[in-house]
Design a protein around this motif. Structure first.
Motif, PDB file in Angstrom:
ATOM      1  N   LYS A 122       0.821  -1.206   0.000  1.00 49.34           N
ATOM      2  CA  LYS A 122       0.000   0.000   0.000  1.00 49.34           C
ATOM      3  C   LYS A 122       0.859   1.261   0.000  1.00 49.34           C
ATOM      4  N   GLU A 123       1.929   1.233   0.817  1.00 49.14           N
ATOM      5  CA  GLU A 123       2.805   2.403   0.902  1.00 49.14           C
ATOM      6  C   GLU A 123       3.561   2.608  -0.408  1.00 49.14           C
ATOM      7  N   LYS A 125       2.565   1.765  -3.424  1.00 54.30           N
ATOM      8  CA  LYS A 125       1.615   2.293  -4.396  1.00 54.30           C
ATOM      9  C   LYS A 125       1.355   3.772  -4.147  1.00 54.30           C
ATOM     10  N   ARG A 126       1.197   4.157  -2.897  1.00 57.04           N
ATOM     11  CA  ARG A 126       0.907   5.552  -2.548  1.00 57.04           C
ATOM     12  C   ARG A 126       2.061   6.470  -2.941  1.00 57.04           C
TER      13      ARG A 126
END
Length: 250
Positions: A122-123, A125-126
């Motif tokens: 998630k990190e 991708k962010r």
């Protein structure tokens, strides 16, 4: 005032038989953003490499301390684990290792802790979205076939994922167009806070726009010959390094 994050005292460095730096002093505290400027060949990249522990350079005098600990004789991997990060002027291509796997391995090596896979994904991708990076680059071999701009974005992505205590950015803006410089500058702002510090080596004031610069140093003749505030950047931009007369060492 807080204790120094980085303290360099009377540092002298050689490359082979040639002395590149001599009796150089520099102190950086948490929360500060320092800029290092100077003519080509002055030794700016050598200073960054020496702080990182590049074995191509030999420290012949002085000391490098991180949070009060003498790391002068420490290897580059030890310094990385202690929180120092170097963004290369010309990032290397590493066939066979994807950008994502490189980041996974780097984070595990630096933290010494198991990686939380979902949180990492998630990190990643962010941060890639924030840097306007195509998500497909995560699965590509590190820097292989990357444009110059994508290589520099990948360096800033590493910075944002690793979150080091001290970031050394060696001409991260070189060869970038205006839009890419803005994205890189945005990434630097996202990283910087009161608990870490930056030393940015640059010839181009564009990357510094929007950044809160605390100190500007001019390196010439093997040592820092002038230290000032952000106004020193404008002075150099207007008249070049020849007009910057030494007023005080750092």
């Amino acid at each position: 005032m807080q204790s120094a994050l980085l303290q360099i005292e009377k540092l002298s460095v050689k490359a082979g038989e040639k002395t590149i730096l001599e009796n150089l002093d520099l102190t950086i505290h948490p929360g500060e953003l320092h800029v290092l400027m100077g003519p080509n060949g002055a030794g700016k990249s050598t200073l960054a490499a020496s702080i990182m522990g590049d074995p191509r350079y030999t420290v012949t005098g002085g000391a490098i301390r991180l949070e009060g600990e003498d790391i002068t004789g420490s290897s580059a991997d030890v310094r990385a684990k202690k929180g120092i990060f170097l963004s290369f002027q010309t990032p290397e291509e590493i066939p066979g290792i994807t950008l994502e796997n490189f980041l996974r391995t780097s984070i595990r090596a630096v933290t010494g802790k198991p990686l939380k896979v979902i949180a990492f994904g998630k990190e990643l991708k962010r941060q890639m979205e924030a840097l306007d990076m195509d998500p497909d680059y995560a699965g590509r071999y590190l820097n292989v076939g990357f444009s110059g701009g994508e290589k520099k974005k990948a360096e800033i992505l590493q910075l944002l994922m690793l979150r080091p205590k001290l970031a050394l950015l060696d001409e991260t803006d070189s060869g970038l167009d205006v839009d890419a410089v803005r994205v890189v500058s945005k990434g630097i702002r996202a990283y910087h806070n009161e608990n870490n510090a930056l030393l940015i080596i640059t010839h181009n004031a564009k990357i510094l726009e929007g950044l809160d610069v605390d100190y500007v140093h001019v390196l010439e003749g093997r040592k820092i010959v002038r230290t000032g505030g952000p106004e020193l950047i404008s002075e150099i931009t207007r008249g070049g390094f020849g007009t910057v007369s030494p007023e005080r060492g750092s």
